[in-house]
Design an enzyme around this catalytic site. Structure first.
Site, PDB file in Angstrom:
ATOM      1  CB  VAL A  80      -0.957  -0.016   1.209  1.00 54.53           C
ATOM      2  CG1 VAL A  80      -1.651   1.340   1.363  1.00 54.53           C
ATOM      3  CG2 VAL A  80      -1.995  -1.120   1.045  1.00 54.53           C
ATOM      4  CB  ALA A  83       0.132   1.286  -4.535  1.00 54.82           C
ATOM      5  CD  GLU A  84      -2.931   5.049  -1.245  1.00 53.20           C
ATOM      6  OE1 GLU A  84      -2.858   6.215  -1.652  1.00 53.20           O
ATOM      7  OE2 GLU A  84      -3.993   4.410  -1.193  1.00 53.20           O
ATOM      8  CB  SER A  85       3.347   7.858  -0.662  1.00 56.27           C
ATOM      9  OG  SER A  85       4.017   6.843   0.068  1.00 56.27           O
TER      10      SER A  85
END
Length: 258
Positions: A80, A83-85
């Site tokens: 996560v 993918a997020e940051s």
């Protein structure tokens, strides 16, 4: 130009599945719902701090400790974050999501973080985001596909669509997280979720094709008149002969311009 009725009918039958417009931007609201994508352009987002960013190695060490503390698989948290940051602790999205796990301030407040500035702290962000993942895992019975979709699009969207989210951004995000998760050694079954992403992407593409056809198709092309091709006694389907020499019962002709 003449068209057979059967051929035209096949072309005009609508697809049964209802889809959400994938061309619209997807942004999570404070409750994590994608429905608030149309936030005012003048909204002020927090500015990243000038302090140095933690390294990838430092972040992985924090992920290891935090994920163990809250009982969430380390590979999922890492996937996560990636993918997020992209491991950028100072990241701020166009929707106002902050930090490593791109938390909306109102979502973080649910886990006791009420200072937006605090979300730029890597450990604080990871703790709130991991607790959010833990709650989603419990809600969706450790179904990683639904959890990942809900993290991106919001629980409301996942629940309303029975996990058939067709936002292009959410589908791409879910695929990316699953592939990251596998690369980081995740062992939970995810192939069914990946297959669903591929199927929903086809539904999304079909919906976009219908919208484009509706936008660009000249309605006058559908102004047709029907002309029988056989004697009246043969217009009954039960009497219509079938075979290589048979003719269609009807032909459609485009109306001539007045």
């Amino acid at each position: 130009m003449k068209l057979l009725v059967g051929t035209l009918a096949l072309l005009l039958v609508p697809v049964a599945w209802a889809t959400t417009d994938p061309s619209q931007p997807v942004a999570k609201s404070p409750s994590g719902d994608a429905a608030s994508a149309n936030a005012p352009a003048s909204r002020a987002f927090p500015a990243p701090p000038s302090s140095p960013k933690p390294s990838r190695g430092q972040i992985n060490a924090l992920v290891k400790r935090v994920s163990r503390q809250y009982g969430v698989e380390e590979a999922l948290v890492r996937a996560v974050v990636a993918a997020e940051s992209g491991y950028d602790a100072h990241a701020v999205s166009h929707a106002g999501a902050v930090g490593l796990m791109q938390l909306m301030p109102a979502t973080a407040a649910d886990y006791g973080v009420r200072s937006v500035r605090a979300l730029f702290d890597a450990e604080t962000n990871l703790r709130a985001g991991t607790r959010h993942l833990r709650r989603l895992l419990r809600k969706y019975g450790n179904d990683y596909g639904r959890v990942i979709m809900a993290y991106n699009a919001g629980e409301g969207v996942v629940d309303r669509t029975n996990s058939r989210v067709t936002y292009r951004e959410t589908l791409n995000y879910t695929e990316a997280v699953i592939k990251n998760y596998r690369r980081y050694g995740g062992k939970a079954p995810t192939q069914a979720a990946l297959n669903q992403v591929y199927a929903l992407r086809r539904v999304s593409s079909a919906g976009q094709a219908r919208r484009l056809m509706k936008k660009f198709l000249d309605p006058s092309l559908l102004s047709l008149k029907v002309k029988p091709t056989l004697d009246a006694r043969f217009l009954s389907p039960s009497l219509h002969e079938v075979g290589p020499e048979s003719r269609p019962m009807f032909e459609l002709e485009a109306k001539s311009a007045p």
